[in-house]
Design a protein around this motif. Structure first.
Motif, short mmCIF file in Angstrom:
data_model
loop_
_atom_site.label_atom_id
_atom_site.label_comp_id
_atom_site.label_asym_id
_atom_site.label_seq_id
_atom_site.Cartn_x
_atom_site.Cartn_y
_atom_site.Cartn_z
N SER A 1 38.23 29.17 57.82
CA SER A 1 39.54 29.56 58.33
C SER A 1 40.38 30.35 57.33
CB SER A 1 40.34 28.31 58.74
OG SER A 1 40.56 27.46 57.62
N SER A 2 40.07 30.24 56.02
CA SER A 2 40.96 30.87 55.04
C SER A 2 40.30 31.81 54.05
CB SER A 2 41.68 29.78 54.24
OG SER A 2 40.75 28.99 53.51
N ASN A 3 38.96 31.88 54.04
CA ASN A 3 38.29 32.70 53.02
C ASN A 3 38.58 34.18 53.21
OD1 ASN A 3 36.61 32.90 50.72
ND2 ASN A 3 34.91 33.56 52.00
N THR A 4 38.88 34.89 52.11
CA THR A 4 39.18 36.31 52.15
C THR A 4 38.28 37.06 51.18
OG1 THR A 4 40.89 36.12 50.43
CG2 THR A 4 41.59 35.90 52.73
N LYS A 5 38.24 38.37 51.32
CA LYS A 5 37.51 39.22 50.39
C LYS A 5 38.35 40.45 50.06
CE LYS A 5 34.87 41.50 54.11
NZ LYS A 5 33.51 41.81 54.64
N MET B 1 54.96 35.20 36.24
CA MET B 1 53.96 36.10 36.83
C MET B 1 53.36 35.45 38.08
SD MET B 1 50.51 37.65 35.04
CE MET B 1 49.92 36.01 34.59
N ASN B 2 53.41 36.17 39.18
CA ASN B 2 52.87 35.66 40.44
C ASN B 2 51.40 36.03 40.55
OD1 ASN B 2 52.41 34.75 42.99
ND2 ASN B 2 53.60 36.35 44.02
N LYS B 3 50.53 35.06 40.31
CA LYS B 3 49.09 35.33 40.32
C LYS B 3 48.58 35.70 41.71
CE LYS B 3 47.72 32.63 36.27
NZ LYS B 3 46.79 31.59 35.76
N GLU B 4 49.32 35.32 42.76
CA GLU B 4 48.88 35.62 44.12
C GLU B 4 48.89 37.12 44.41
OE1 GLU B 4 51.16 33.39 46.88
OE2 GLU B 4 50.40 31.45 46.24
N SER B 5 49.64 37.88 43.61
CA SER B 5 49.70 39.33 43.82
C SER B 5 48.52 40.04 43.16
CB SER B 5 51.01 39.89 43.26
OG SER B 5 51.10 39.69 41.86
N TYR B 6 47.67 39.29 42.46
CA TYR B 6 46.50 39.87 41.80
C TYR B 6 45.25 39.61 42.63
CZ TYR B 6 49.33 40.54 37.59
OH TYR B 6 50.29 40.95 36.70
N LYS B 7 44.44 40.65 42.82
CA LYS B 7 43.23 40.56 43.62
C LYS B 7 42.00 40.75 42.73
CE LYS B 7 46.02 40.36 47.13
NZ LYS B 7 46.31 39.06 47.78
N THR B 8 40.89 40.16 43.13
CA THR B 8 39.66 40.25 42.35
C THR B 8 39.18 41.69 42.25
OG1 THR B 8 38.98 38.01 42.99
CG2 THR B 8 37.27 39.48 42.14
N TYR B 9 39.03 42.16 41.02
CA TYR B 9 38.58 43.52 40.76
C TYR B 9 37.11 43.55 40.34
CZ TYR B 9 38.30 48.14 38.53
OH TYR B 9 37.92 49.41 38.17
N ARG B 10 36.73 42.66 39.45
CA ARG B 10 35.35 42.56 38.99
C ARG B 10 34.99 41.09 38.78
NH1 ARG B 10 35.23 47.13 40.26
NH2 ARG B 10 34.51 48.97 39.11
N ILE B 11 33.71 40.77 39.03
CA ILE B 11 33.17 39.42 38.80
C ILE B 11 32.04 39.52 37.79
CG2 ILE B 11 32.08 37.40 39.85
CD1 ILE B 11 33.35 38.16 42.49
N PHE B 12 32.07 38.67 36.76
CA PHE B 12 31.06 38.70 35.71
C PHE B 12 30.47 37.31 35.49
CE2 PHE B 12 34.17 42.01 34.62
CZ PHE B 12 33.34 43.12 34.43
N ASN B 13 29.22 37.30 35.01
CA ASN B 13 28.59 36.06 34.56
C ASN B 13 28.58 35.97 33.04
OD1 ASN B 13 26.44 36.86 37.18
ND2 ASN B 13 27.70 35.03 37.24
N ASP B 14 28.89 37.11 32.41
CA ASP B 14 28.87 37.21 30.94
C ASP B 14 30.30 37.40 30.45
OD1 ASP B 14 28.60 37.86 28.28
OD2 ASP B 14 26.96 39.28 28.58
N TYR B 15 30.79 36.44 29.64
CA TYR B 15 32.17 36.53 29.18
C TYR B 15 32.37 37.70 28.22
CZ TYR B 15 36.80 35.14 27.63
OH TYR B 15 38.14 35.15 27.36
N GLY B 16 31.30 38.13 27.56
CA GLY B 16 31.39 39.28 26.67
C GLY B 16 31.81 40.53 27.43
N LEU B 17 31.28 40.70 28.65
CA LEU B 17 31.66 41.84 29.49
C LEU B 17 33.11 41.73 29.95
CD1 LEU B 17 28.42 42.14 31.69
CD2 LEU B 17 29.06 43.51 29.70
#
Length: 219
Positions: free
Chosen positions: A173-177, A1-17
């Protein structure tokens, strides 16, 4: 599985969520990757949950399908809405702002805001919602600005051979969103990223020179 093809969808501080979202994605056969990007240690030693960060990532082409699934689930939850929910205290203007920045809120809050406005006689059609979404994408599609103060500080540390200067140069130089539609873009303009690359190279060169000088002095 190529993890580079996956983009951030949601960010959580609670692992339950995180687990709740994982279950939903799995039920609808949407591939995902979960990463723990929390700080390696808590500087305050207070086990602050704010320092915990989990990223659920999807393939870009699955963003819309995941949104549709979560919207459908949130619609069911609306039937059990508690009238004491904090959104009922929001003004019409605050609710409209929430809807226009839906990427900063949960799908449940997004739908509830529309429901409250509807009860107040303000109904938003699909055309208006699409216009809000397009305008928001245009806002997020703009480059962020690196303050001159941070640039000066970064170059100063780079010239002194500091790791901070190297790290800052690499970040600029490299940060993306990732945008709500799954598109990925650089956070900073070409001009700022060029400065970041120069900062990175200068920092590495100075650091290597200092290490060589220190080693040579030992012989």
């Amino acid at each position: 599985m190529n993890k580079e093809s996956y983009k951030t969808y949601r960010i959580f501080n609670d692992y339950g969520l995180v687990q709740e979202l994982e279950v939903t994605l799995a039920e609808h056969q949407i591939d995902y990757v979960t990463e723990n990007s929390s700080l390696p240690f808590d500087p305050s030693f207070a086990n602050n949950p704010v320092n915990q960060e989990y990223r659920v990532k999807l393939k870009s082409e699955d963003f819309e399908r995941a949104n549709a699934v979560l919207i459908k689930e949130a619609s069911v939850q609306l039937e059990e809405t508690d009238r004491n929910h904090y959104l009922f205290t929001f003004s019409d203007e605050e609710l409209m702002e929430l809807i226009s920045k839906r990427d900063e809120w949960s799908n449940y809050d997004f739908l509830l805001a529309q429901k409250i406005l509807k009860e107040r006689g303000k109904v938003l059609g699909n055309g208006e919602l699409a216009e809000f979404e397009e305008k928001r994408l245009q806002e997020l599609n703009k480059f962020e600005k690196v303050s001159p103060g941070w640039l000066y500080a970064g170059f100063l540390f780079a010239l002194l051979g500091g790791v901070f200067g190297i790290m800052m140069g690499w970040f600029i130089s490299s940060n993306t969103k990732t945008l709500p539609n799954g598109k990925t873009m650089y956070c900073y303009s070409d001009a700022d990223r060029k400065k970041g690359r120069v900062m990175l190279i200068v920092g590495i060169v100075v650091l290597v020179f200092c290490l060589i000088l220190r080693i040579s002095q030992q012989f």
